[in-house]
Motif scaffolding. Structure first.
Motif, PDB file in Angstrom:
ATOM      1  N   ALA A  32       0.857  -1.195   0.000  1.00 40.41           N
ATOM      2  CA  ALA A  32       0.000   0.000   0.000  1.00 40.41           C
ATOM      3  C   ALA A  32       0.895   1.248   0.000  1.00 40.41           C
ATOM      4  O   ALA A  32       1.184   1.825   1.047  1.00 40.41           O
ATOM      5  CB  ALA A  32      -0.934  -0.023   1.212  1.00 40.41           C
ATOM      6  N   GLU A  33       1.319   1.639  -1.170  1.00 43.51           N
ATOM      7  CA  GLU A  33       2.354   2.656  -1.323  1.00 43.51           C
ATOM      8  C   GLU A  33       1.942   4.028  -0.803  1.00 43.51           C
ATOM      9  O   GLU A  33       2.718   4.691  -0.110  1.00 43.51           O
ATOM     10  CB  GLU A  33       2.769   2.747  -2.793  1.00 43.51           C
ATOM     11  N   HIS A  34       0.751   4.483  -1.111  1.00 47.15           N
ATOM     12  CA  HIS A  34       0.320   5.802  -0.634  1.00 47.15           C
ATOM     13  C   HIS A  34       0.250   5.854   0.886  1.00 47.15           C
ATOM     14  O   HIS A  34       0.635   6.852   1.502  1.00 47.15           O
ATOM     15  CB  HIS A  34      -1.029   6.186  -1.229  1.00 47.15           C
ATOM     16  N   VAL A  35      -0.228   4.795   1.494  1.00 44.67           N
ATOM     17  CA  VAL A  35      -0.301   4.752   2.959  1.00 44.67           C
ATOM     18  C   VAL A  35       1.110   4.725   3.543  1.00 44.67           C
ATOM     19  O   VAL A  35       1.410   5.445   4.500  1.00 44.67           O
ATOM     20  CB  VAL A  35      -1.123   3.536   3.451  1.00 44.67           C
ATOM     21  N   ARG A  36       1.981   3.937   2.952  1.00 42.98           N
ATOM     22  CA  ARG A  36       3.361   3.847   3.424  1.00 42.98           C
ATOM     23  C   ARG A  36       4.039   5.222   3.379  1.00 42.98           C
ATOM     24  O   ARG A  36       4.676   5.641   4.341  1.00 42.98           O
ATOM     25  CB  ARG A  36       4.162   2.854   2.580  1.00 42.98           C
ATOM     26  N   LEU A  37       3.863   5.923   2.278  1.00 43.31           N
ATOM     27  CA  LEU A  37       4.475   7.248   2.144  1.00 43.31           C
ATOM     28  C   LEU A  37       3.888   8.240   3.147  1.00 43.31           C
ATOM     29  O   LEU A  37       4.611   9.050   3.732  1.00 43.31           O
ATOM     30  CB  LEU A  37       4.305   7.769   0.713  1.00 43.31           C
ATOM     31  N   ALA A  38       2.593   8.181   3.358  1.00 40.72           N
ATOM     32  CA  ALA A  38       1.949   9.073   4.324  1.00 40.72           C
ATOM     33  C   ALA A  38       2.428   8.777   5.744  1.00 40.72           C
ATOM     34  O   ALA A  38       2.590   9.691   6.558  1.00 40.72           O
ATOM     35  CB  ALA A  38       0.426   8.949   4.231  1.00 40.72           C
ATOM     36  N   CYS A  39       2.687   7.513   6.037  1.00 38.96           N
ATOM     37  CA  CYS A  39       3.162   7.127   7.373  1.00 38.96           C
ATOM     38  C   CYS A  39       4.531   7.725   7.682  1.00 38.96           C
ATOM     39  O   CYS A  39       4.834   8.032   8.838  1.00 38.96           O
ATOM     40  CB  CYS A  39       3.219   5.612   7.514  1.00 38.96           C
ATOM     41  N   ALA A  40       5.359   7.895   6.674  1.00 36.79           N
ATOM     42  CA  ALA A  40       6.689   8.461   6.899  1.00 36.79           C
ATOM     43  C   ALA A  40       6.577   9.864   7.488  1.00 36.79           C
ATOM     44  O   ALA A  40       7.305  10.221   8.421  1.00 36.79           O
ATOM     45  CB  ALA A  40       7.476   8.481   5.590  1.00 36.79           C
ATOM     46  N   ARG A  41       5.631  10.645   6.986  1.00 34.01           N
ATOM     47  CA  ARG A  41       5.426  12.001   7.521  1.00 34.01           C
ATOM     48  C   ARG A  41       4.805  11.947   8.912  1.00 34.01           C
ATOM     49  O   ARG A  41       5.102  12.782   9.765  1.00 34.01           O
ATOM     50  CB  ARG A  41       4.580  12.805   6.556  1.00 34.01           C
ATOM     51  N   LEU A  42       3.975  10.961   9.147  1.00 33.89           N
ATOM     52  CA  LEU A  42       3.366  10.779  10.460  1.00 33.89           C
ATOM     53  C   LEU A  42       4.441  10.447  11.497  1.00 33.89           C
ATOM     54  O   LEU A  42       4.459  11.016  12.597  1.00 33.89           O
ATOM     55  CB  LEU A  42       2.322   9.663  10.387  1.00 33.89           C
ATOM     56  N   ILE A  43       5.350   9.578  11.139  1.00 29.88           N
ATOM     57  CA  ILE A  43       6.459   9.204  12.028  1.00 29.88           C
ATOM     58  C   ILE A  43       7.322  10.422  12.320  1.00 29.88           C
ATOM     59  O   ILE A  43       7.720  10.657  13.467  1.00 29.88           O
ATOM     60  CB  ILE A  43       7.283   8.055  11.404  1.00 29.88           C
ATOM     61  N   GLN A  44       7.586  11.227  11.299  1.00 29.88           N
ATOM     62  CA  GLN A  44       8.395  12.439  11.493  1.00 29.88           C
ATOM     63  C   GLN A  44       7.723  13.404  12.472  1.00 29.88           C
ATOM     64  O   GLN A  44       8.391  14.013  13.300  1.00 29.88           O
ATOM     65  CB  GLN A  44       8.645  13.138  10.148  1.00 29.88           C
ATOM     66  N   SER A  45       6.414  13.521  12.421  1.00 34.11           N
ATOM     67  CA  SER A  45       5.721  14.409  13.357  1.00 34.11           C
ATOM     68  C   SER A  45       5.835  13.891  14.788  1.00 34.11           C
ATOM     69  O   SER A  45       5.819  14.684  15.743  1.00 34.11           O
ATOM     70  CB  SER A  45       4.264  14.612  12.955  1.00 34.11           C
ATOM     71  N   CYS A  46       5.983  12.583  14.959  1.00 38.07           N
ATOM     72  CA  CYS A  46       6.210  12.016  16.298  1.00 38.07           C
ATOM     73  C   CYS A  46       7.600  12.389  16.793  1.00 38.07           C
ATOM     74  O   CYS A  46       7.778  12.728  17.968  1.00 38.07           O
ATOM     75  CB  CYS A  46       6.072  10.496  16.277  1.00 38.07           C
ATOM     76  N   VAL A  47       8.578  12.319  15.900  1.00 36.93           N
ATOM     77  CA  VAL A  47       9.951  12.694  16.263  1.00 36.93           C
ATOM     78  C   VAL A  47       9.985  14.156  16.710  1.00 36.93           C
ATOM     79  O   VAL A  47      10.635  14.505  17.692  1.00 36.93           O
ATOM     80  CB  VAL A  47      10.907  12.465  15.065  1.00 36.93           C
ATOM     81  N   GLU A  48       9.231  14.993  16.010  1.00 31.99           N
ATOM     82  CA  GLU A  48       9.168  16.422  16.335  1.00 31.99           C
ATOM     83  C   GLU A  48       8.288  16.709  17.551  1.00 31.99           C
ATOM     84  O   GLU A  48       8.294  17.829  18.063  1.00 31.99           O
ATOM     85  CB  GLU A  48       8.645  17.198  15.127  1.00 31.99           C
ATOM     86  N   LYS A  49       7.510  15.711  17.970  1.00 33.03           N
ATOM     87  CA  LYS A  49       6.562  15.843  19.089  1.00 33.03           C
ATOM     88  C   LYS A  49       5.630  17.034  18.881  1.00 33.03           C
ATOM     89  O   LYS A  49       5.379  17.822  19.774  1.00 33.03           O
ATOM     90  CB  LYS A  49       7.305  15.949  20.425  1.00 33.03           C
ATOM     91  N   ASN A  50       5.088  17.085  17.672  1.00 30.35           N
ATOM     92  CA  ASN A  50       4.234  18.183  17.263  1.00 30.35           C
ATOM     93  C   ASN A  50       2.801  17.672  17.124  1.00 30.35           C
ATOM     94  O   ASN A  50       2.461  17.006  16.151  1.00 30.35           O
ATOM     95  CB  ASN A  50       4.751  18.750  15.935  1.00 30.35           C
TER      96      ASN A  50
END
Length: 145
Positions: free
Chosen positions: A90-108
């Protein structure tokens, strides 16, 4: 005859989805490599993915609304969804998850909420595609019996 036509349609549909970037070739490979001993493997795998993804999305939506957000839990859930989406293709979901993970790193929190909404939208679009694949696979299985 119907089996050959339907199998060809499924193959063409998968190729079209890969070209559009909705799925990657992982799902096409899984469909093409399904074992004769387990013809409904891909149907079960898509159903498991959909159920797991829905659960993870609901958990993340609940966690982000808590007064004290635990970004480590959110990151773990986002990573799990990323991995499962990658495995199923599921490529679109996988790509969207990368940005979601980054927002966790930023704690935003606000960015996480926006990215979660995007992941949910991509998942629902992808889920519709996956349901079409399941329907075609189920027809092929019935024709083989």
């Amino acid at each position: 005859m119907a089996l050959i036509i339907l199998s060809g349609l499924l193959k063409d549909y998968l190729e079209s989805l890969v070209r559009q970037g909705v799925i990657n070739d992982q799902l096409a490979k899984l469909v093409n490599q399904k074992c004769l001993d387990d013809p409904d493997f891909i149907v079960r795998r898509i159903c498991v993915y959909s159920g797991d993804a829905e659960t993870l999305l609901l958990e993340m939506a609940h966690c982000i609304d808590l007064p004290d957000v635990d970004f480590s839990i959110l990151a773990a859930n986002a990573q799990k969804l990323h991995e499962e989406s990658s495995w199923i293709g599921a490529e679109h979901v996988r790509l969207a998850c990368a940005r979601l993970i980054q927002s966790c790193v930023e704690k935003n929190r606000s960015k996480f909420s926006r990215e979660l909404a995007w992941v949910e939208a991509e998942f629902h679009k992808t889920q519709s595609v996956l349901e079409s694949i399941v329907q075609m696979e189920q027809r092929i299985i019935r024709l083989k019996k």
